[in-house]
Scaffold this motif. Structure first.
Motif, mmCIF file in Angstrom:
data_model
loop_
_atom_site.group_PDB
_atom_site.id
_atom_site.type_symbol
_atom_site.label_atom_id
_atom_site.label_comp_id
_atom_site.label_asym_id
_atom_site.label_seq_id
_atom_site.Cartn_x
_atom_site.Cartn_y
_atom_site.Cartn_z
ATOM 1 N N THR A 69 0.643 -1.274 0.133
ATOM 2 C CA THR A 69 0.075 0.049 -0.022
ATOM 3 C C THR A 69 0.889 1.013 -0.024
ATOM 4 O OG1 THR A 69 -0.169 -0.013 2.658
ATOM 5 C CG2 THR A 69 -1.893 -1.174 1.055
ATOM 6 N N HIS A 70 1.983 1.043 0.840
ATOM 7 C CA HIS A 70 3.107 2.213 0.698
ATOM 8 C C HIS A 70 4.284 1.948 1.219
ATOM 9 C CE1 HIS A 70 1.449 2.539 4.647
ATOM 10 N NE2 HIS A 70 2.201 3.400 5.127
ATOM 11 N N PRO A 71 5.336 2.495 0.886
ATOM 12 C CA PRO A 71 6.610 2.036 1.451
ATOM 13 C C PRO A 71 7.142 2.362 2.770
ATOM 14 C CG PRO A 71 6.861 3.833 0.322
ATOM 15 C CD PRO A 71 5.373 3.788 0.176
ATOM 16 N N ASP A 72 6.310 2.624 3.592
ATOM 17 C CA ASP A 72 6.693 2.479 5.131
ATOM 18 C C ASP A 72 7.108 1.199 5.641
ATOM 19 O OD1 ASP A 72 5.937 5.319 5.276
ATOM 20 O OD2 ASP A 72 4.426 5.027 6.750
ATOM 21 N N GLU A 73 8.138 1.437 6.691
ATOM 22 C CA GLU A 73 8.781 -0.092 6.999
ATOM 23 C C GLU A 73 7.806 -0.982 7.281
ATOM 24 O OE1 GLU A 73 10.028 -2.629 10.158
ATOM 25 O OE2 GLU A 73 9.058 -0.676 10.450
ATOM 26 N N ASP A 74 6.540 -0.508 8.213
ATOM 27 C CA ASP A 74 5.722 -1.426 8.742
ATOM 28 C C ASP A 74 4.616 -1.973 7.852
ATOM 29 O OD1 ASP A 74 4.418 1.074 8.480
ATOM 30 O OD2 ASP A 74 3.167 0.851 10.168
ATOM 31 N N HIS A 75 4.890 -1.630 6.477
ATOM 32 C CA HIS A 75 4.140 -2.206 5.239
ATOM 33 C C HIS A 75 4.886 -3.002 4.322
ATOM 34 C CE1 HIS A 75 0.025 -0.404 6.579
ATOM 35 N NE2 HIS A 75 0.840 0.302 7.199
ATOM 36 N N ARG A 76 6.202 -2.555 4.112
ATOM 37 C CA ARG A 76 6.964 -3.434 3.260
ATOM 38 C C ARG A 76 8.196 -4.097 3.838
ATOM 39 N NH1 ARG A 76 11.835 -1.488 4.547
ATOM 40 N NH2 ARG A 76 11.762 0.665 4.657
ATOM 41 N N GLY A 77 8.343 -4.206 5.094
ATOM 42 C CA GLY A 77 9.272 -4.668 5.727
ATOM 43 C C GLY A 77 9.658 -6.059 5.435
ATOM 44 N N GLY A 78 8.646 -6.954 5.258
ATOM 45 C CA GLY A 78 8.818 -8.282 4.910
ATOM 46 C C GLY A 78 8.826 -8.688 3.313
ATOM 47 N N ALA A 79 8.806 -7.765 2.664
ATOM 48 C CA ALA A 79 8.654 -8.072 1.074
ATOM 49 C C ALA A 79 9.789 -8.666 0.623
ATOM 50 C CB ALA A 79 8.425 -6.559 0.418
ATOM 51 N N TRP A 96 8.326 5.583 -5.195
ATOM 52 C CA TRP A 96 8.988 5.296 -4.055
ATOM 53 C C TRP A 96 10.087 6.143 -3.648
ATOM 54 C CZ3 TRP A 96 9.008 -0.510 -1.644
ATOM 55 C CH2 TRP A 96 7.512 -0.873 -1.457
ATOM 56 N N PRO A 97 10.588 6.136 -2.505
ATOM 57 C CA PRO A 97 11.917 6.828 -2.444
ATOM 58 C C PRO A 97 13.218 6.179 -3.128
ATOM 59 C CG PRO A 97 10.834 6.421 -0.192
ATOM 60 C CD PRO A 97 10.089 5.903 -1.192
ATOM 61 N N GLU A 98 14.034 7.233 -3.382
ATOM 62 C CA GLU A 98 15.337 6.767 -4.220
ATOM 63 C C GLU A 98 16.289 6.780 -3.536
ATOM 64 O OE1 GLU A 98 15.593 9.490 -7.448
ATOM 65 O OE2 GLU A 98 13.860 9.105 -8.456
ATOM 66 N N GLU A 99 16.286 6.309 -2.162
ATOM 67 C CA GLU A 99 17.359 6.105 -1.280
ATOM 68 C C GLU A 99 16.797 5.304 0.051
ATOM 69 O OE1 GLU A 99 18.786 9.858 -0.069
ATOM 70 O OE2 GLU A 99 16.922 10.549 1.002
ATOM 71 N N GLY A 100 17.770 4.616 0.714
ATOM 72 C CA GLY A 100 17.236 4.073 1.880
ATOM 73 C C GLY A 100 16.665 2.745 1.874
ATOM 74 N N CYS A 159 14.329 -2.059 -1.317
ATOM 75 C CA CYS A 159 13.139 -3.108 -1.232
ATOM 76 C C CYS A 159 12.572 -2.937 -3.024
ATOM 77 C CB CYS A 159 12.283 -2.661 -0.328
ATOM 78 S SG CYS A 159 10.720 -3.825 -0.545
ATOM 79 N N ASP A 160 12.388 -1.849 -3.357
ATOM 80 C CA ASP A 160 12.006 -1.579 -4.777
ATOM 81 C C ASP A 160 13.008 -2.251 -5.532
ATOM 82 O OD1 ASP A 160 10.243 -0.174 -6.612
ATOM 83 O OD2 ASP A 160 11.974 0.966 -7.086
ATOM 84 N N SER A 161 14.345 -1.971 -5.341
ATOM 85 C CA SER A 161 15.227 -2.810 -6.405
ATOM 86 C C SER A 161 15.063 -4.178 -6.333
ATOM 87 C CB SER A 161 16.780 -2.203 -5.916
ATOM 88 O OG SER A 161 16.841 -0.913 -6.135
ATOM 89 N N VAL A 162 14.952 -4.902 -5.244
ATOM 90 C CA VAL A 162 14.858 -6.176 -5.033
ATOM 91 C C VAL A 162 13.395 -6.758 -5.884
ATOM 92 C CG1 VAL A 162 14.339 -8.399 -3.903
ATOM 93 C CG2 VAL A 162 16.116 -6.657 -2.891
#
Length: 668
Positions: free
Chosen positions: A469-479, A497-501, A506-509
């Motif tokens: 739903t959005h890239p906050d850690e508590d929503h994409r942490g296990g992706a 999504w952010p281009e750092e951090g 996660c987006d790259s993976v």
């Protein structure tokens, strides 16, 4: 023993705990509670693990002032010596190996796997060599070799005393882990029998080791380490010789007499024998089996022997000769890199690990009885029961691979992943889609800890889609863990999504592992099947939309006349916009409450427009944010919703036949 945890208050960042030393006596002010059972089927059983570590109570300390040091008492000479030995080993490994190698070496030599990365653990699990990270009888055998070889000219009685001393010292350094304690007891009994000229049975020695361990600590019986260690060794003792003979028998006589072929057959028989009795435990504990595990072990086990042997020598020689220790460390590191590369390559193969859902108890009992009967019977009857054994083994592996269908029912399961979101939509045909992947963190992420075990238990080997739903850690942490552990057809996101951090990583993976990355906006439709559809209500169309709480993906799931509304972390502003655009369509049977029940979401206009029969709040137990907020709970109750909370109930699941929705009483 009480396990004490401390969480710094979000309202007082300066609050800190006083530094503690080993042996400090402290007085706590906090709330005692008993460990919880697994919060979802197939999830990590923290209660079982804590009981195995002799922790029967937990205590949460919220302020540094709640902990007072009242005195100091020395742990004792023996405890200090063990602590110093472990500290020295860690320091030597840190100096001789790279950080990644030192983390695995610490697991191999001390049994501490806390620093090993999740990706390495997952590779080992999928490739079927997870067992090599357990300090086991292999290590005890190496200790015996390191003692017996240099003392070849000594009297056997003296060599036996030195070897037994080395075994028990090593057991103490590893915290008397059941596999090492078992090996120390069996080794001591075997050497004592030779000294006294009273040879004994290895099975009797194994039984004696089990009795001794359980008399000293009955809680070890519930520990997975104890169970796997004893079942694996019993399988080796009962089946190794027979399996070796069965592997060599079909070969030509010339090959049967070849030393290399005999050793390969013995190694394969060792792996098969160890897994024969432990297979049900492995299936229940990890929810998957690795068909390629035998081949992986064929290459990994000899390398592990070199890694541990040279690793022990490098640690022992480190204070004497840095150069010589470095030579052994280089050999150990090279073999360790080979194991890591092998496990990564095998884990990347399709179907390297097959999911195993919960196995019926009668099937498990039948399997064990057939195995034991074959091992104890003689003559031609044994050949007949070998067929029974193979049939039971095939049933244990193949039966769970069938889809767990609900006969036309749609299941929506809100997993308990702590302070985060993760929901699984299971279609009537058995296909599944995942919405959000829960939190991540240094202690492991929800993907490996909760989501994958639940999917494996259900027999799900592939996801139709995964939506973040959005890239906050508590929503994409296990992706990342989910993508590494199961095949995913399509990943859905909303906005940039952010281009750092960590979010960028996660987006790259995701883009590396999944060919289909789809950006969904308001008005889009996702057809999951002929009767099940997802409609996207937010974020709004636009090229410059940044994925955040305000632009969280909001979904409406339709199956027949029933509706489920997923809101991610959409705030009140987004909710009011959704009401303006989609007001007449928002009525839902089940509402996933926005932002974990925060006061920034679930505005009155939105709740009145949805009027849910059920409201699900996904939040962490005793979370530091105070979610869910009292005013949100009141608002939902006034709207007529029955409230379900993952922090109270654990995993929550709903079923729909297309006409009505009901809450599942027994979440499997």
């Amino acid at each position: 023993t009480v396990l004490v945890s401390w969480r710094r208050s979000r309202y007082d960042a300066a609050d800190s705990l006083r530094p503690l030393r080993r042996g400090d006596m402290v007085r706590l002010r906090g709330r005692l509670r008993t460990p919880l059972p697994p919060r979802q089927p197939g999830g990590f059983d923290a209660r079982r693990w804590l009981i195995g570590e002799h922790c029967l109570l937990q205590c949460s300390v919220s302020k540094g002032s709640d902990l007072d040091v009242t005195g100091h008492r020395s742990p004792g000479v023996f405890a200090d010596a063990v602590h110093d030995a472990r500290s020295y080993t860690r320091a030597a490994l840190g100096a001789l190996y790279t950080p990644a190698q030192a983390a695995v070496m610490t697991g191999l030599l001390l049994g501490d796997r806390s620093a090993i990365g999740d990706d390495v653990m997952q590779d080992f699990r999928r490739s079927g060599i997870m067992h090599i990270l357990a300090v086991s009888g292999l290590h005890a055998g190496i200790i015996l070799l390191l003692v017996f070889i240099p003392t070849e000219r000594f009297p056997y009685a003296l060599r036996a005393v030195l070897a037994a001393t080395g075994l028990w010292c090593f057991a103490a350094i590893t915290g008397f882990a059941p596999p090492v304690t078992r090996a120390a007891v069996m080794g001591s009994l075997a050497m004592g029998g030779v000294v006294l000229q009273r040879p004994g049975s290895t099975v009797n020695a194994l039984a004696a080791a089990g009795v001794i361990i359980l008399v000293l600590d009955p809680l070890e019986l519930v520990g997975l380490s104890f169970q796997l260690s004893f079942t694996a060794v019993l399988g080796i003792l009962l089946f190794h010789q027979r399996i070796t003979g069965a592997l060599l028998r079909p070969l030509p006589r010339l090959l049967r007499r070849n030393t290399a072929v005999q050793k390969i057959a013995a190694l394969l028989a060792l792996t098969v024998g160890a897994q024969t009795l432990s297979l049900p435990l492995l299936a229940e504990a990890f929810g998957e089996v690795s068909p390629v595990g035998l081949l992986t072990n064929l290459g990994a086990v000899p390398l592990v022997f070199v890694v541990v042997t040279c690793g022990v020598l490098s640690v022992l020689l480190f204070p004497i000769s840095g150069w010589l220790a470095g030579c052994f460390a280089a050999t150990s590191a090279a073999c360790l890199d080979g194991i890591l590369l092998l496990s990564r390559a095998i884990a990347a193969l399709p179907d390297a690990a097959l999911p195993l859902p919960h196995l019926p108890v009668p099937l498990l009992l039948g399997y064990v009885i057939a195995v034991l009967y074959v091992s104890l019977s003689h003559g031609r009857l044994r050949q007949k029961f070998a067929l029974v054994l193979l049939t039971a083994a095939a049933a244990a592996i193949l039966m769970p691979l069938t889809r767990d269908s609900d006969d036309g029912l749609l299941r929506v399961t809100f997993l308990d992943v702590g302070q985060g979101d993760a929901a699984v939509i299971t279609l009537p045909n058995g296909d599944a889609m995942l919405i959000d992947t829960g939190p991540g963190g240094s202690g492991g992420d929800a993907g490996s800890r909760s989501i994958l075990p639940w999917l494996h238990r259900r027999g799900t080997g592939k996801l139709r889609g995964m939506l973040i739903t959005h890239p906050d850690e508590d929503h994409r942490g296990g992706a990342v863990s989910v993508l590494r552990g199961i095949d995913v057809d399509t990943v859905y996101v909303g906005g940039s999504w952010p281009e750092e951090g960590a979010a960028f990583a996660c987006d790259s993976v995701m883009r590396l592992r999944v060919q289909g990355i789809r950006d969904v906006r308001s008005g889009a439709r996702i057809d999951l099947s002929r009767d099940v559809r997802l409609f996207v209500l937010s974020p709004p169309p636009g090229e410059d939309i940044m994925a955040d709480n305000e632009n969280s993906v909001v979904l409406l799931l339709l199956y027949g006349r029933t509706r489920f509304l997923f809101t991610g972390d959409a705030d009140a502003g987004a909710e009011r916009r959704i009401v303006r655009e989609w007001g007449p369509l928002l009525r839902a049977d089940v509402l996933k409450v926005g932002h974990h029940g925060s006061a920034t979401s679930s505005c009155p206009a939105f709740v009145l427009a949805v009027r849910p029969a059920h409201a699900v709040i996904s939040a962490g137990r005793n979370n530091r944010f105070g979610h869910p907020r009292a005013e949100v709970l009141t608002r939902l109750r006034l709207a007529g919703a029955h409230i379900s909370r993952t922090d109270v109930e654990g995993t929550v699941s709903f079923l729909s036949d297309g006409l009505q929705v009901w809450k599942e009483s027994d979440v499997r």
